[in-house]
Design a protein around this motif. Structure first.
Motif, PDB file in Angstrom:
ATOM      1  N   ASP A  86      -6.223  17.936  21.788  1.00 25.17           N
ATOM      2  CA  ASP A  86      -4.899  18.503  21.609  1.00 25.17           C
ATOM      3  C   ASP A  86      -3.850  17.409  21.848  1.00 25.17           C
ATOM      4  OD1 ASP A  86      -3.454  21.311  21.538  1.00 25.17           O
ATOM      5  OD2 ASP A  86      -2.365  20.005  22.928  1.00 25.17           O
ATOM      6  N   GLU A  87      -2.673  17.554  21.226  1.00 20.93           N
ATOM      7  CA  GLU A  87      -1.694  16.469  21.378  1.00 20.93           C
ATOM      8  C   GLU A  87      -1.176  16.318  22.810  1.00 20.93           C
ATOM      9  OE1 GLU A  87       0.707  18.181  18.194  1.00 20.93           O
ATOM     10  OE2 GLU A  87       2.443  17.988  19.468  1.00 20.93           O
ATOM     11  N   ILE A 103       6.754  10.525  18.453  1.00 23.22           N
ATOM     12  CA  ILE A 103       6.407  10.094  17.089  1.00 23.22           C
ATOM     13  C   ILE A 103       4.895   9.944  16.921  1.00 23.22           C
ATOM     14  CG2 ILE A 103       6.636   8.215  15.417  1.00 23.22           C
ATOM     15  CD1 ILE A 103       9.501   7.964  16.254  1.00 23.22           C
ATOM     16  N   ARG A 146       2.735  11.710  18.056  1.00 20.55           N
ATOM     17  CA  ARG A 146       2.194  13.058  17.830  1.00 20.55           C
ATOM     18  C   ARG A 146       2.033  13.402  16.360  1.00 20.55           C
ATOM     19  NH1 ARG A 146       3.533  17.176  21.907  1.00 20.55           N
ATOM     20  NH2 ARG A 146       4.430  16.083  23.675  1.00 20.55           N
ATOM     21  N   LEU A 147       2.777  12.713  15.489  1.00 15.59           N
ATOM     22  CA  LEU A 147       2.674  13.031  14.063  1.00 15.59           C
ATOM     23  C   LEU A 147       1.239  12.856  13.566  1.00 15.59           C
ATOM     24  CD1 LEU A 147       5.962  11.395  12.669  1.00 15.59           C
ATOM     25  CD2 LEU A 147       5.477  13.832  12.845  1.00 15.59           C
ATOM     26  N   TRP A 148       0.456  12.006  14.215  1.00 16.09           N
ATOM     27  CA  TRP A 148      -0.948  11.856  13.793  1.00 16.09           C
ATOM     28  C   TRP A 148      -1.929  11.726  14.959  1.00 16.09           C
ATOM     29  CZ3 TRP A 148       2.653   8.016  13.726  1.00 16.09           C
ATOM     30  CH2 TRP A 148       2.339   6.850  14.422  1.00 16.09           C
ATOM     31  N   ARG A 149      -1.460  11.500  16.159  1.00 17.78           N
ATOM     32  CA  ARG A 149      -2.339  11.336  17.307  1.00 17.78           C
ATOM     33  C   ARG A 149      -2.477  12.636  18.090  1.00 17.78           C
ATOM     34  NH1 ARG A 149      -3.794   6.247  17.311  1.00 17.78           N
ATOM     35  NH2 ARG A 149      -5.451   6.937  18.667  1.00 17.78           N
ATOM     36  N   PRO A 150      -3.546  12.803  18.869  1.00 22.91           N
ATOM     37  CA  PRO A 150      -4.731  11.957  18.942  1.00 22.91           C
ATOM     38  C   PRO A 150      -5.479  11.950  17.612  1.00 22.91           C
ATOM     39  CG  PRO A 150      -4.641  13.472  20.816  1.00 22.91           C
ATOM     40  CD  PRO A 150      -3.595  13.911  19.842  1.00 22.91           C
ATOM     41  N   PRO A 197       0.345   8.183   8.876  1.00 26.50           N
ATOM     42  CA  PRO A 197       0.994   8.154   7.561  1.00 26.50           C
ATOM     43  C   PRO A 197       0.867   6.798   6.860  1.00 26.50           C
ATOM     44  CG  PRO A 197       2.427   9.230   9.147  1.00 26.50           C
ATOM     45  CD  PRO A 197       1.271   8.654   9.927  1.00 26.50           C
ATOM     46  N   MET A 234       7.555   2.073   8.265  1.00 27.87           N
ATOM     47  CA  MET A 234       7.655   3.469   8.670  1.00 27.87           C
ATOM     48  C   MET A 234       8.339   3.590  10.034  1.00 27.87           C
ATOM     49  SD  MET A 234       4.684   6.283   9.351  1.00 27.87           S
ATOM     50  CE  MET A 234       4.459   5.846  11.074  1.00 27.87           C
ATOM     51  N   CYS A 290      12.051   2.760  10.005  1.00 29.86           N
ATOM     52  CA  CYS A 290      12.741   3.852   9.312  1.00 29.86           C
ATOM     53  C   CYS A 290      13.004   5.013  10.266  1.00 29.86           C
ATOM     54  CB  CYS A 290      11.864   4.285   8.140  1.00 29.86           C
ATOM     55  SG  CYS A 290      12.364   5.768   7.304  1.00 29.86           S
ATOM     56  N   LEU A 291      12.007   5.347  11.083  1.00 31.91           N
ATOM     57  CA  LEU A 291      12.153   6.490  11.995  1.00 31.91           C
ATOM     58  C   LEU A 291      13.169   6.206  13.102  1.00 31.91           C
ATOM     59  CD1 LEU A 291       8.406   7.636  12.244  1.00 31.91           C
ATOM     60  CD2 LEU A 291      10.219   8.572  10.789  1.00 31.91           C
ATOM     61  N   TRP A 343       9.811   3.905   2.532  1.00 35.33           N
ATOM     62  CA  TRP A 343      10.274   3.967   3.918  1.00 35.33           C
ATOM     63  C   TRP A 343      11.523   3.095   4.157  1.00 35.33           C
ATOM     64  CZ3 TRP A 343       4.451   3.657   4.910  1.00 35.33           C
ATOM     65  CH2 TRP A 343       3.927   4.947   5.091  1.00 35.33           C
TER      66      TRP A 343
END
Lengths: 450, 450
Positions: free
Chosen positions: B8-9, B72, B74-78, B106, B145, B148-149, B176
């Motif tokens: 879970d994140e 940020i 969290r967008l793909w981790r874990p 991403p 990326m 950009c964020l 990006w």
């Protein structure tokens, strides 16, 4: 507040949901292309395995997913549902935006959800080779992967315009052991006939379907497979919506609206069909919006009638919204979703006003895609971005009304193989085609009359 | 038995692990390129923010990850840990094979793990623009990326050979909002000097670093960022190994061996460093194997000495294994990992025999990649595939011994932008370069003497 709403793989659906059990109007049957009579299951046996034909004709509400199929779907399913916190902040909207992301599959889109069961049922019946067509390449890639995992040979007829624009689609199919040829090709009668009259054509999905169907019908132990339109394809895609329902329940939310793109129909129906009985029986207030390109406005401008699925009139006649089976969208269109018809199940529900449809121009679609990539990180496929455009507009409208609307986007795939289209967008080379009224009038004139 | 071991994140690491606290031999300090004296923090302030310089010099064992960075990530981790059931079955091995897959970010690789904190610390100190270099494009994409964020401008100097081979890397950086230029370029003195003598050169990572460092040093409010080699980069990547430890514990298993690819060093160190204290203090029997290409065999054939990080001798001198700062691997090499040196922290542990190194030829690497894609579905990056080759060999060896070995692969990214290299492999165009002994002898002659 979480970013990703994840399900454990044990929570992956064990049954597909069949919306044919819950329609307001019974589905009109497919008709035989020569006789015009309702199709019998045995008419399909030359190109489909019995397991899929049974699903195609079924009105059972729930159909079990074989364990061998679930074992492979586990490689990427359940797919994540994201809460788009960063996009919401950027838009300063009170709306809650979610997107369910199918780009995590190895092929990069939702297409493997049906490619895997299709390859499985063919393997079970001893089929050793499958022929198919692909437009932008998502379906051909997915089927290449699926057939590879079940040790089946695969040939993909890829629409030439895309084949030339996206050479790496061919490469990835090769990694998965499949053969990808540009369509129209010299390998089929259908292809040779088109090439004779139009030697420089970029092809179309209708032509590529003709070639693949002919290939399957004329090669030993070879079947055909389709990545959208047919009932069994939409059935397989309902894993998306069934997961979405569980994920929304986990955050105690419910969609006010779901946006998804539609080409021939597979991802969007898969996401929304499980909500159809909730809307019709439980009277839930939910909007389901099919998003299509203005350059190929099947649901919004097409005729609701029987038409062929392909250009060479080889396929059964399907009752659907159609722009005419020889409609070819303007080649300048970069966003995919170029099919002249749409899935009969989807068309039935649009005709009965259970589901809505809207169309969008490609520049506004790419603009929405870039906004999304610069906030959420993910580079969306142009097809998927047709759903981003109205979702972002909707969220902006909520700023004025103050409505805390729950907006769900079906994000069907990533755009890693579509960067030439993004390049064209940034270079200002994308034309917003007006509705091709004359073109449609011509092609509709060729729709068979009943 | 599960396919994906998910966290879970909320279980994402809250602190990075700093292996500098647990070395057998203290790290030799970086030296000033002009004076040869140990570098002072202020020497780095012209191109790095203080937050990163502190981490670069730190010997604290644990360093907190800022909340804004975790938001940020969290967008793909874990990232998922996969049990490679299908590869195991294919190999008929009694070994248990796992792979931790960083391609879900991403940008498609592990590189955003450090790009995000680097952009963050620059943003915190008011930096408005960052210059960097990239080889195959993974790092340039990731930094594009991340900047950009955080609303920072970014220019990426991309090694020309890759720039020409992989045009879509430039495109994704543009999505990006970053600018990507081919290196050597006319934009810097370093670039112009090289172009004068070698107008048709394909460039090198060493040259691109020179250009980016010069750009940062000569533009207002501009810093430099590096995607490998430096201590703070490796620190940021330890989120990988910290997650892996939790995931292995969830299935009550422990790695006998971890394989990961090494170019300059970032993904592999990030995956294995958290295991270093377990090996050294808790006496766990674990092998950690750095996998590099035979065409650029830094750890296996290089000299352990002080050398420059770049071709133009602008960077500090680092104590590392090196092939000489003007070494350029043969252009026929398609698998990435072309840097002449390696991260000092990694080199220290290889020199002290805590970590092993092996090198592999590119054809056997691509063969392993195809085997993997055809069983597990995922198309691996050529770089990552250097770890697949020995892992598969190891699993096959277990068939003879019957050993139920636990093999972990660090799968650092996908190969969606590397399909031209796969094409070259299938076409038989990849040459297995023998160790370029003469080339190395020449470049080693230019390594500074101390």
């Amino acid at each position: 507040m979480k970013t990703k709403i994840l399900l454990d793989e044990e929570e992956m659906p064990k049954r597909w949901y069949n919306v044919a059990a819950d329609l307001l109007t019974p589905l009109d049957p497919p008709l035989h292309p020569q006789t015009g009579e309702p199709l019998k299951p045995e008419d399909l046996e030359m190109i489909f395995p019995k397991g899929l034909i049974r699903q195609e004709m079924s009105t059972e509400r729930w159909i079990d997913i074989p364990d061998e199929v679930r074992e492979i779907l586990r490689l990427w399913r359940p797919t994540p549902l994201f809460r788009a916190h960063r996009l919401e902040e950027h838009l300063k909207t009170p709306a809650r935006i979610y997107y369910k992301y199918e780009g995590v599959s190895p092929a990069g889109s939702h297409k493997p959800n049906t490619a895997v069961p299709q390859a499985y049922y063919n393997m079970k019946e001893g089929v050793e080779r499958i022929a198919t067509e692909t437009g932008a390449g998502q379906w051909g890639s997915a089927l290449s992967m699926a057939t590879c995992l079940f040790d089946i040979q695969c040939r993909v007829y890829m629409v030439r315009a895309s084949f030339d624009q996206k050479p790496y689609r061919k490469s990835i199919m090769q990694v998965w052991g499949a053969e990808c040829v540009a369509s129209p090709s010299e390998l089929t009668n259908a292809g040779r006939m088109i090439l004779k009259d139009h030697p420089h054509t970029g092809g179309s999905l209708g032509i590529a379907i003709s070639e693949a169907v002919e290939d399957a019908a004329t090669h030993e132990n070879t079947n055909y497979a389709l990545g959208s339109v047919l009932n069994h394809v939409l059935l397989h895609q309902t894993v998306e919506g069934l997961e979405l329902q569980k994920q929304m329940a986990m955050v105690e939310d419910y969609p006010d609206v779901i946006y998804g793109c539609v080409g021939g129909g597979s991802n969007f129906p898969g996401m929304v069909f499980p909500y159809v009985p909730e809307k019709l029986k439980e009277k839930k207030e939910i909007r389901m919006v099919a998003c299509e390109p203005s350059a190929c406005p099947t649901l919004t401008k097409g005729l609701f009638t029987y038409d062929f699925g392909d250009t060479a009139r080889l396929t059964p006649l399907l009752k659907m919204y159609t722009l005419g089976h020889d409609f070819i969208p303007p080649s300048i269109h970069a966003g995919g979703l170029r099919y002249h018809g749409d899935a009969p199940l989807l068309c039935n529900l649009v005709h009965d006003r259970v589901i809505e449809a809207q169309s969008f121009h490609q520049n506004e679609v790419f603009k929405a895609a870039v906004t999304f990539a610069r906030t959420e990180g993910i580079l969306p496929a142009p097809e998927a971005s047709h759903a981003l455009k109205p979702a972002i507009d909707d969220a902006i409208a909520c700023k004025k009304t103050g409505e805390e609307k729950t907006i769900v986007i079906s994000l069907s795939g990533h755009g890693h193989f579509d960067l030439s289209s993004y390049d064209a967008y940034f270079a200002g080379n994308l034309v917003d085609y007006e509705y091709p009224e004359e073109l449609v009038k011509q092609s509709l004139a060729n729709v068979p009359k009943f």
